[in-house]
Design an enzyme around this catalytic site. Structure first.
Site, short mmCIF file in Angstrom:
data_model
loop_
_atom_site.label_atom_id
_atom_site.label_comp_id
_atom_site.label_asym_id
_atom_site.label_seq_id
_atom_site.Cartn_x
_atom_site.Cartn_y
_atom_site.Cartn_z
N SER A 153 0.84 -1.19 0.00
CA SER A 153 0.00 0.00 0.00
C SER A 153 0.88 1.25 0.00
O SER A 153 1.74 1.40 -0.88
CB SER A 153 -0.94 -0.03 1.20
OG SER A 153 -1.96 0.92 1.08
N ARG A 221 -12.01 7.01 9.31
CA ARG A 221 -11.57 5.61 9.36
C ARG A 221 -12.64 4.67 8.84
O ARG A 221 -12.34 3.68 8.15
CB ARG A 221 -11.21 5.24 10.80
CG ARG A 221 -10.77 3.79 10.98
CD ARG A 221 -9.52 3.50 10.17
NE ARG A 221 -8.98 2.18 10.51
CZ ARG A 221 -7.88 1.68 9.97
NH1 ARG A 221 -7.21 2.37 9.06
NH2 ARG A 221 -7.44 0.49 10.33
N ASP A 311 -8.66 -6.70 -4.64
CA ASP A 311 -8.27 -5.37 -4.18
C ASP A 311 -8.87 -4.32 -5.12
O ASP A 311 -8.41 -4.17 -6.25
CB ASP A 311 -6.75 -5.26 -4.14
CG ASP A 311 -6.25 -3.92 -3.59
OD1 ASP A 311 -7.09 -3.04 -3.30
OD2 ASP A 311 -5.03 -3.76 -3.45
N HIS A 344 -8.05 -5.27 -0.23
CA HIS A 344 -6.77 -4.58 -0.15
C HIS A 344 -5.91 -5.06 1.01
O HIS A 344 -4.69 -5.12 0.91
CB HIS A 344 -7.01 -3.07 -0.03
CG HIS A 344 -5.75 -2.26 0.07
ND1 HIS A 344 -4.83 -2.20 -0.96
CD2 HIS A 344 -5.25 -1.50 1.08
CE1 HIS A 344 -3.83 -1.42 -0.60
NE2 HIS A 344 -4.05 -0.99 0.63
N ASP A 345 -6.54 -5.43 2.11
CA ASP A 345 -5.80 -5.86 3.30
C ASP A 345 -5.12 -7.22 3.13
O ASP A 345 -4.45 -7.68 4.07
CB ASP A 345 -6.73 -5.92 4.52
CG ASP A 345 -6.77 -4.59 5.28
OD1 ASP A 345 -5.99 -3.68 4.92
OD2 ASP A 345 -7.58 -4.46 6.21
#
Length: 368
Positions: A153, A221, A311, A344-345
């Protein structure tokens, strides 16, 4: 603390430097960098690997700070004895980026002239500045050339920047779930997060005290966390299930989850740092097509580029753009798109295939 496979208790260290000239022409003085190291630096100092963290990460990539810690560092599955970044073989370094809020110089730091926190008076920092600070740290540790720089990232952007800013200072570069520049959509999500913070009654132009803009940061967040997941994963985990708690607060389990993510985030992050770091992400650009090829032409290291099928924040197409430009610049590049439903994680989560890919790439290079 679960010591199984872990490197054990780790201490965060701090290095202070007189000053750091920034890309925008201002000078940050003094500069403090929080960092951790794992493993042993070889006598010839040729086995060092720098790990670069993502937006909300920090220098604590592996191990535990105390025996009472419930969780290890954020990449503990990949750093340690016999792991991808094998501490029996490599000397691993991870530092907190400047502009962050986990020990390195940032908006929470005390302004030397006022004796109070910088807040929004902290100078704007870029990805280039973050990397420049890391270079100071690497030199402070007596290392001329890194065996590898790796990150996912935002960490991947830093790794890319290392390859072109200091081409003679690294042998290998690993870029995971990343991009050479943010798209309009990626900028848009960050802008919504920043506006949530700016609209908080406690914002006070970024000069807040202990009454910080917690609600705005929590909302930021929540928005950001959605982009780290995938539709399939959210459907599997939450579906349309009702929440377990107060049904007046939210109607669905996914809403309850996001509220929890936002509320827990404000206890470990700073609103100003969120603004500074997301702006650094949005402003970083190596261009596209021929412009990207030209930017990467100065690199001399080998590359491993990894993307993830689910992602949608940094989709595989953006990684393939980097690969295409590296190939056009006649660079040595290996590319893998991993099938993953985690979004994405994915790069942060334990994955046996990913562990072997990273380990294999490092072991198949010139031995340190």
């Amino acid at each position: 603390m679960n010591e199984s496979g872990s490197i054990g208790i780790i201490e965060t260290k701090y290095a202070e430097f007189k000053e750091l000239p920034l890309k925008n022409g201002s000078v940050l003085s003094p500069v403090v960098i929080a960092y951790e190291t794992y493993g042993t630096l070889s006598p010839s100092k040729n086995n060092a690997i720098l790990i670069c963290h993502a937006l909300s990460g920090d220098a604590h990539a592996a191990g535990y700070h105390s025996e009472s810690d419930k969780k290890p560092g954020w990449w503990d599955d990949y750093i340690g004895p016999g792991k991808s970044f094998d501490t029996n073989q490599y000397f691993i370094i991870c530092s907190n980026v400047i502009g962050g809020c986990k020990g390195s110089s940032g908006p929470l730091s005390i302004h030397p002239k006022t004796g109070t926190p910088y807040g929004s008076r902290f100078p704007f920092v870029s990805i280039q500045d973050m990397v420049k600070a890391q270079k100071l740290l690497v030199e402070f540790l007596g290392i001329d050339k890194l065996f590898c720089v790796a990150g996912g990232s935002m960490g991947g952007m830093q790794a890319l920047e290392w390859s072109i800013a200091y081409p003679d200072s690294l042998l290998n570069c690993i870029v995971m779930a990343s991009t050479a520049e943010h798209s309009a959509m990626q900028i848009a999500f960050n802008e919504v997060g920043r506006q949530a913070i700016l609209s908080d009654p406690n914002w006070n132009n970024g000069l807040y005290d202990e009454n910080s803009p917690r609600k705005g940061l929590a909302l930021a967040r929540m928005v950001g966390h959605i982009t780290y997941l995938s539709d399939d994963k959210m459907r599997e985990k939450f579906g349309r299930n009702p929440p377990r708690g107060n049904i007046l607060t939210t109607d669905f389990a996914v809403g309850s989850y996001l509220i929890y993510q936002g509320e827990s985030f404000v206890d470990r992050f700073d609103a100003n740092s969120y603004i500074y770091v997301t702006k650094a992400l949005d402003h970083y650009s190596l261009g596209k097509g021929k412009e990207l090829t030209a930017a990467l032409s100065t690199a001399t290291c080998r590359f491993l580029i990894v993307s993830y099928s689910s992602d949608w924040l940094y989709p595989p197409a953006q990684s393939r753009e980097i690969v295409k430009s590296l190939e056009a610049a006649d660079k040595r590049v290996f590319y893998l798109e991993l099938q993953s439903g985690e979004g994405h994680d994915s790069f942060l989560l334990k994955n046996p295939k990913q562990i072997e890919i990273l380990k294999g790439f490092l072991e198949n290079q010139s031995s340190p």
